[in-house]
Motif scaffolding. Structure first.
Motif, PDB file in Angstrom:
ATOM      1  N   PHE A   1     -27.342  46.409 -66.397  1.00  0.00           N
ATOM      2  CA  PHE A   1     -26.848  46.559 -65.023  1.00  0.00           C
ATOM      3  C   PHE A   1     -25.324  46.567 -64.996  1.00  0.00           C
ATOM      4  O   PHE A   1     -24.714  47.411 -64.326  1.00  0.00           O
ATOM      5  CB  PHE A   1     -27.389  45.425 -64.142  1.00  0.00           C
ATOM      6  N   ILE A   2     -24.702  45.649 -65.713  1.00  0.00           N
ATOM      7  CA  ILE A   2     -23.238  45.557 -65.708  1.00  0.00           C
ATOM      8  C   ILE A   2     -22.640  46.813 -66.340  1.00  0.00           C
ATOM      9  O   ILE A   2     -21.649  47.347 -65.841  1.00  0.00           O
ATOM     10  CB  ILE A   2     -22.751  44.280 -66.430  1.00  0.00           C
ATOM     11  N   LEU A   3     -23.237  47.308 -67.413  1.00  0.00           N
ATOM     12  CA  LEU A   3     -22.738  48.530 -68.048  1.00  0.00           C
ATOM     13  C   LEU A   3     -22.857  49.732 -67.110  1.00  0.00           C
ATOM     14  O   LEU A   3     -22.016  50.632 -67.139  1.00  0.00           O
ATOM     15  CB  LEU A   3     -23.468  48.802 -69.359  1.00  0.00           C
ATOM     16  N   ALA A   4     -23.881  49.741 -66.289  1.00  0.00           N
ATOM     17  CA  ALA A   4     -24.062  50.845 -65.349  1.00  0.00           C
ATOM     18  C   ALA A   4     -22.984  50.822 -64.270  1.00  0.00           C
ATOM     19  O   ALA A   4     -22.694  51.858 -63.660  1.00  0.00           O
ATOM     20  CB  ALA A   4     -25.453  50.785 -64.721  1.00  0.00           C
TER      21      ALA A   4
ATOM     22  N   THR B   1     -14.732  43.840 -67.271  1.00  0.00           N
ATOM     23  CA  THR B   1     -16.161  44.008 -67.562  1.00  0.00           C
ATOM     24  C   THR B   1     -16.586  43.144 -68.737  1.00  0.00           C
ATOM     25  O   THR B   1     -17.603  42.448 -68.663  1.00  0.00           O
ATOM     26  CB  THR B   1     -16.489  45.493 -67.842  1.00  0.00           C
ATOM     27  N   LEU B   2     -15.818  43.175 -69.815  1.00  0.00           N
ATOM     28  CA  LEU B   2     -16.176  42.375 -70.992  1.00  0.00           C
ATOM     29  C   LEU B   2     -16.117  40.878 -70.697  1.00  0.00           C
ATOM     30  O   LEU B   2     -16.993  40.122 -71.134  1.00  0.00           O
ATOM     31  CB  LEU B   2     -15.276  42.736 -72.175  1.00  0.00           C
ATOM     32  N   ALA B   3     -15.123  40.454 -69.943  1.00  0.00           N
ATOM     33  CA  ALA B   3     -15.021  39.033 -69.584  1.00  0.00           C
ATOM     34  C   ALA B   3     -16.214  38.616 -68.724  1.00  0.00           C
ATOM     35  O   ALA B   3     -16.804  37.539 -68.935  1.00  0.00           O
ATOM     36  CB  ALA B   3     -13.712  38.764 -68.849  1.00  0.00           C
ATOM     37  N   PHE B   4     -16.585  39.460 -67.766  1.00  0.00           N
ATOM     38  CA  PHE B   4     -17.721  39.130 -66.904  1.00  0.00           C
ATOM     39  C   PHE B   4     -19.019  39.132 -67.702  1.00  0.00           C
ATOM     40  O   PHE B   4     -19.879  38.263 -67.493  1.00  0.00           O
ATOM     41  CB  PHE B   4     -17.822  40.113 -65.728  1.00  0.00           C
ATOM     42  N   LEU B   5     -19.170  40.107 -68.612  1.00  0.00           N
ATOM     43  CA  LEU B   5     -20.374  40.136 -69.461  1.00  0.00           C
ATOM     44  C   LEU B   5     -20.488  38.849 -70.268  1.00  0.00           C
ATOM     45  O   LEU B   5     -21.553  38.223 -70.302  1.00  0.00           O
ATOM     46  CB  LEU B   5     -20.346  41.336 -70.409  1.00  0.00           C
TER      47      LEU B   5
ATOM     48  N   LEU C   1     -22.183  39.158 -57.467  1.00  0.00           N
ATOM     49  CA  LEU C   1     -20.781  38.863 -57.742  1.00  0.00           C
ATOM     50  C   LEU C   1     -20.113  40.041 -58.445  1.00  0.00           C
ATOM     51  O   LEU C   1     -18.999  40.424 -58.107  1.00  0.00           O
ATOM     52  CB  LEU C   1     -20.658  37.585 -58.578  1.00  0.00           C
ATOM     53  N   TRP C   2     -20.801  40.642 -59.412  1.00  0.00           N
ATOM     54  CA  TRP C   2     -20.226  41.778 -60.140  1.00  0.00           C
ATOM     55  C   TRP C   2     -20.027  42.982 -59.222  1.00  0.00           C
ATOM     56  O   TRP C   2     -18.984  43.643 -59.282  1.00  0.00           O
ATOM     57  CB  TRP C   2     -21.077  42.170 -61.335  1.00  0.00           C
TER      58      TRP C   2
END
Length: 181
Positions: free
Chosen positions: A104-107, A115-119, A170-171
Motif C-alpha cells: 500500500f505504501i509503495l503504491a 517514504t522509507l522512514a514511514f515504511l 496517516l500515510w
C-alpha cells in the motif's frame, strides 16, 4: 478508451503498483518460508522471535510464560503457568500483514526519505503491536477462558488490522500534504 485511461491514470497506477508489489513481496515471503525452516529457530526465524518476545512480554507482566516447539505442528506452544493456551504459527508473525502494508505504501510512493522512514517506522510499529496483541490474547485466554472465541476472532484481528488501517490513514494524510506542496 484512451480518455478513460488518462482520466483514471493515478487509480490504475495505484492498483498496478499495489498488486505488483504485493505479488512480488508475497513470492519472497513464501520463498523465505520454504527455505528457512529451522530446528534451532523453529519453525522459522521470524515466528520463533515473535514467540520468544511474546514470552518475555508476558513474563514482564508477572505471569510465568513459556514457549516450546510443537511436536506435531509447525508452531510454538505458548503456556502460562504450565497451562497450554495457544500455538504461535507462521500466520501469527504478522509478516503477511507487513507485506500488505508495504504494498500500500509503495503504491502511494512519495518522497524517498519520507517514504522509507514511514515504511521503517510502520513496520516496527506493526511488529511491536503484533507481539502486544499476542500477549494480550494469551493473558486474556488465561484469565477469561470463556471468552476465547471472542478474543481470538474479534479483538485479536482488530488490534493488528486497526493499527495498519491507522498507519495507512496517516500515510495518505502525509502523502497528500506533500503532494500539495
Amino acid at each position: 478508451m484512451l480518455k478513460l485511461l488518462v482520466k483514471y491514470k493515478s487509480v490504475i497506477r495505484f492498483i498496478l503498483i499495489f498488486l505488483g508489489s504485493y505479488f512480488v513481496l508475497s513470492l519472497f515471503y513464501n520463498w523465505y518460508l520454504d527455505l528457512f525452516r529451522s530446528e534451532v529457530y523453529y519453525p522459522d526465524y521470524v515466528t520463533h522471535m515473535v514467540a520468544r518476545q511474546t514470552e518475555m512480554l508476558i513474563n514482564s507482566f508477572g505471569y510465568a510464560a513459556q514457549i516450546e516447539p510443537h511436536q506435531y505442528h509447525l508452531s510454538m506452544k505458548l503456556m502460562i503457568n504450565d497451562q497450554y493456551l495457544a500455538q504461535i504459527v507462521e500466520g501469527c508473525n504478522a509478516m503477511s500483514i507487513m507485506v500488505l502494508f508495504v504494498a500500500f505504501i509503495l503504491a502511494f510512493f512519495g518522497r524517498l526519505k519520507t517514504t522509507l522512514a514511514f515504511l521503517l517506522a510502520g513496520l516496527v510499529i506493526i511488529y511491536a503491536m503484533n507481539i502486544i496483541r499476542i500477549a494480550i490474547l494469551s493473558i486474556g485466554i488465561y484469565e477469561y477462558p470463556q471468552h476465547t472465541e471472542f478474543l481470538h476472532s474479534i479483538i485479536f484481528p482488530l488490534i493488528i488490522y486497526g493499527t495498519v488501517f491507522l498507519l495507512w490513514i496517516l500515510w495518505v494524510y502525509i502523502y497528500s500534504k506533500n503532494q500539495a506542496r
